[in-house]
Design an enzyme around this catalytic site. Structure first.
Site, PDB file in Angstrom:
ATOM      1  N   ASP A 271      -9.513 -31.939   6.869  1.00 37.22           N
ATOM      2  CA  ASP A 271     -10.556 -32.558   6.045  1.00 37.22           C
ATOM      3  C   ASP A 271      -9.956 -33.751   5.303  1.00 37.22           C
ATOM      4  OD1 ASP A 271     -12.409 -30.654   6.766  1.00 37.22           O
ATOM      5  OD2 ASP A 271     -12.128 -29.406   4.986  1.00 37.22           O
TER       6      ASP A 271
ATOM      7  N   GLU B 104      -7.258 -27.723  10.835  1.00 38.35           N
ATOM      8  CA  GLU B 104      -7.206 -27.048   9.527  1.00 38.35           C
ATOM      9  C   GLU B 104      -8.053 -25.784   9.496  1.00 38.35           C
ATOM     10  OE1 GLU B 104      -8.589 -27.683   4.877  1.00 38.35           O
ATOM     11  OE2 GLU B 104      -8.581 -29.421   6.186  1.00 38.35           O
TER      12      GLU B 104
ATOM     13  N   TYR C  53       0.807  -1.233   0.000  1.00 40.66           N
ATOM     14  CA  TYR C  53       0.000   0.000   0.000  1.00 40.66           C
ATOM     15  C   TYR C  53       0.836   1.277   0.000  1.00 40.66           C
ATOM     16  CZ  TYR C  53      -4.378  -2.505   0.237  1.00 40.66           C
ATOM     17  OH  TYR C  53      -5.447  -3.310  -0.084  1.00 40.66           O
TER      18      TYR C  53
END
Length: 353
Positions: free
Chosen positions: A234, A181, A95
């Site tokens: 997962d 996770e 930025y």
């Protein structure tokens, strides 16, 4: 800091020497995303080989001239920050001149290239990562002003900050560390007060692919306490990929593997074989996409999978079924099945790989 300043001065000196000889300046750095430059070592994970192929960023070539200029620009910003003992995040750097840099990913890539070129860890360049990871559980330390911070009460979820990583006063009575996770699963385990019920533990989430600070904290906790570390992901290629980043590291950061990887991490769940064992209904599972198939095939070819026959078997089960499952699939058995049955049983009877 004097080492960082000297390393940057050497780069600039080479640029000036080339200009004095009327030659186009060139920056030479390791090709850190090329698998041919990476080796797998049991005790470290993925690390860069000593004599790897290099790439050149030329100032006289239209394809690389802008990258050359941006690299010098960021080097000058790092030099000023190290001199004045100030810090900036990668976002701050982007930025400071969004038109010049074009994108945040361009800045991130150049910062990693600089770290690799100078052979200096990124945190020593006075560039902070914007942290997204959380930690909770049996962990406490004292702030500089004497305030005691205790992550043990369920209400305290600490954002993983750079300042944790240099601390000498981390204290814990945890019996293990659980890497989760996703944020949703992490919050669910917090709500169920999991880390106090089974046995004292520390829970960490990188909320998806972990940032640098989350990986550094996992390594710091391993170095400090030498307690078992389990991962809860997962049952899909993306979850396996994330677990491999914690355990073995990533190709793009292989030059810093010694500070980041923890090869002793165990795969606790969700295992593809668990889905059959627990009689999870096929209707609750999600069919593979083409992207899933490609990712799984790429993971199966990696050098560390050959050393993990049990992992290999689980990945073969996943590949054969072409089905994946999120941890939330366990709620189809009962709302608190994860914290009340699944995790306690796994931890008690050794159901990890």
């Amino acid at each position: 800091s004097s080492e960082v300043l000297e390393a940057i001065e050497n780069v600039i000196q080479d640029v000036l020497q080339s200009l004095a000889q009327k030659k186009a300046p060139v920056l030479t750095l390791a090709n850190r995303t090329d698998w041919r430059n990476i080796e797998y070592k049991d005790s470290v994970g993925l690390q860069m080989i000593p004599h790897c192929t290099m790439k050149k960023i030329r100032s006289d070539c239209p394809q690389s001239a802008q990258r050359f200029a941006l690299t010098l620009k960021i080097l000058s910003m790092i030099y000023k920050m190290v001199q004045s003992n100030t810090y900036a995040t990668k976002r701050d750097i982007y930025y400071s001149d969004t038109l010049l840099f074009g994108s945040q990913s361009a800045v991130d890539h150049i910062i990693n290239d600089i770290s690799c070129m100078l052979k200096i860890p990124r945190r020593s360049l006075h560039i902070l990562s914007t942290t997204k990871g959380f930690v909770a559980g049996n962990l406490s330390y004292t702030e500089e002003d004497g305030t005691k911070v205790n992550c043990t009460c369920s209400a305290t979820v600490c954002i993983i900050k750079q300042k944790y990583l240099n601390r000498k006063d981390l204290t814990s009575h945890a019996k293990f560390i659980l890497i989760v996770e996703k944020d949703a699963t992490f919050q669910r385990l917090l709500d169920d007060d999991f880390f106090n019920k089974v046995s004292p533990c520390i829970m960490i989430t990188g909320r998806g692919v972990p940032d640098l600070n989350t990986r550094l904290l996992v390594r710091k906790l391993w170095d400090s306490f030498q307690i078992p570390i389990f991962s809860l992901m997962d049952a899909d290629p993306h979850g396996v990929e994330i677990m491999c980043v914690y355990k073995y590291g990533s190709v793009s950061m292989s030059f810093e593997a010694h500070h980041l990887t923890v090869p002793s991490i165990k795969w606790l769940g969700l295992l593809p074989s668990d889905l059959k064992r627990l009689n999870i209904s096929k209707d609750a599972l999600i069919p593979f996409t083409k992207q899933d198939q490609n990712k799984l095939a790429s993971i199966q070819k990696r050098p560390y999978i050959a050393c993990q026959p049990l992992w290999k078997k689980e990945l073969e089960i996943m590949a054969a079924s072409k089905l994946k499952a999120e941890i939330q699939v366990l709620t189809s058995l009962s709302q608190d099945y994860l914290s009340r049955v699944y995790l306690p049983n796994k931890l008690q009877f050794g159901g990890w790989l």
